[in-house]
Design a protein around this motif. Structure first.
Motif, PDB file in Angstrom:
ATOM      1  N   LEU A   1      -2.782  30.827  10.289  1.00 28.40           N
ATOM      2  CA  LEU A   1      -4.102  30.262  10.577  1.00 28.40           C
ATOM      3  C   LEU A   1      -4.193  29.768  12.008  1.00 28.40           C
ATOM      4  N   ASP A   2      -5.349  29.995  12.620  1.00 27.07           N
ATOM      5  CA  ASP A   2      -5.649  29.438  13.931  1.00 27.07           C
ATOM      6  C   ASP A   2      -6.662  28.302  13.818  1.00 27.07           C
ATOM      7  N   GLU A   3      -6.896  27.863  12.591  1.00 31.15           N
ATOM      8  CA  GLU A   3      -7.770  26.713  12.340  1.00 31.15           C
ATOM      9  C   GLU A   3      -7.417  26.123  10.985  1.00 31.15           C
ATOM     10  N   ALA A   4      -7.793  24.885  10.764  1.00 34.49           N
ATOM     11  CA  ALA A   4      -7.538  24.215   9.485  1.00 34.49           C
ATOM     12  C   ALA A   4      -8.468  24.783   8.405  1.00 34.49           C
ATOM     13  N   VAL A   5      -7.965  24.790   7.167  1.00 43.50           N
ATOM     14  CA  VAL A   5      -8.752  25.236   6.013  1.00 43.50           C
ATOM     15  C   VAL A   5      -8.525  24.222   4.892  1.00 43.50           C
ATOM     16  N   ALA A   6      -9.597  23.692   4.339  1.00 42.98           N
ATOM     17  CA  ALA A   6      -9.498  22.696   3.278  1.00 42.98           C
ATOM     18  C   ALA A   6      -9.067  23.339   1.963  1.00 42.98           C
ATOM     19  N   ALA A   7      -8.366  22.580   1.149  1.00 44.33           N
ATOM     20  CA  ALA A   7      -7.934  23.046  -0.168  1.00 44.33           C
ATOM     21  C   ALA A   7      -9.134  23.579  -0.946  1.00 44.33           C
TER      22      ALA A   7
END
Length: 153
Positions: A22-28
């Motif tokens: 990932l190049d960005e955060a992703v929420a659960a």
């Protein structure tokens, strides 16, 4: 289709080759990958009876019941590696974030959901050394549905 920004790089998993990061955060609970440009699925017996399809068995993935895709062209989604403690949850062809993910996390799924029932992967789990053996459709759907329901609250 991979939804968040990402990159393909050397996997942190021993022997895995490349991985999807990932190049960005992703929420659960958010979608990481979604089915896209799937023009055909095959029954398992069709794959096993066809020399050309069975030659690409390493590129087969179960989508539902006894229906599989075979993707030898290796799209970037194919760089999602296996883990028994995955960062992603495979459910009906979608990969959901199994927890809050941060930039740099490698996306992994439990390959038992993608394999045919009883089919053994050609390698063992890197962390545990255990065999990776495909779940029945009922077991796969039950586990992934429960896990997704828990993620979504």
């Amino acid at each position: 289709m991979i939804v968040p920004r990402y990159r393909i790089a050397a996997s942190a998993i021993p022997g895995a080759g490349k991985g999807l990061f990932l190049d960005e955060a992703v929420a659960a609970g958010r979608i990481v990958t979604a089915p896209d440009a799937i023009d055909r699925t095959h029954r398992w017996d069709e794959i096993m009876a066809s020399a050309s399809l069975s030659a690409d068995l390493h590129a087969a993935a179960r989508w539902f019941e006894d229906r599989y895709t075979v993707s030898p062209e290796w799209p970037d989604e194919c760089y999602v590696n296996h883990s028994f403690e995955p960062t992603g949850l495979w459910h009906l062809g979608f990969i959901f974030a199994a927890r809050d993910l941060v930039q740099g996390d490698e996306i992994t799924v439990d390959y038992r959901h993608l394999l045919a029932p009883g089919q053994e992967e050609s390698f063992n789990d890197a962390a545990s050394g255990e065999k990776i053996t495909g779940l029945s459709w009922h077991e796969s759907l039950t586990r992934s549905t429960r896990a997704l329901a828990a993620l979504l609250g």
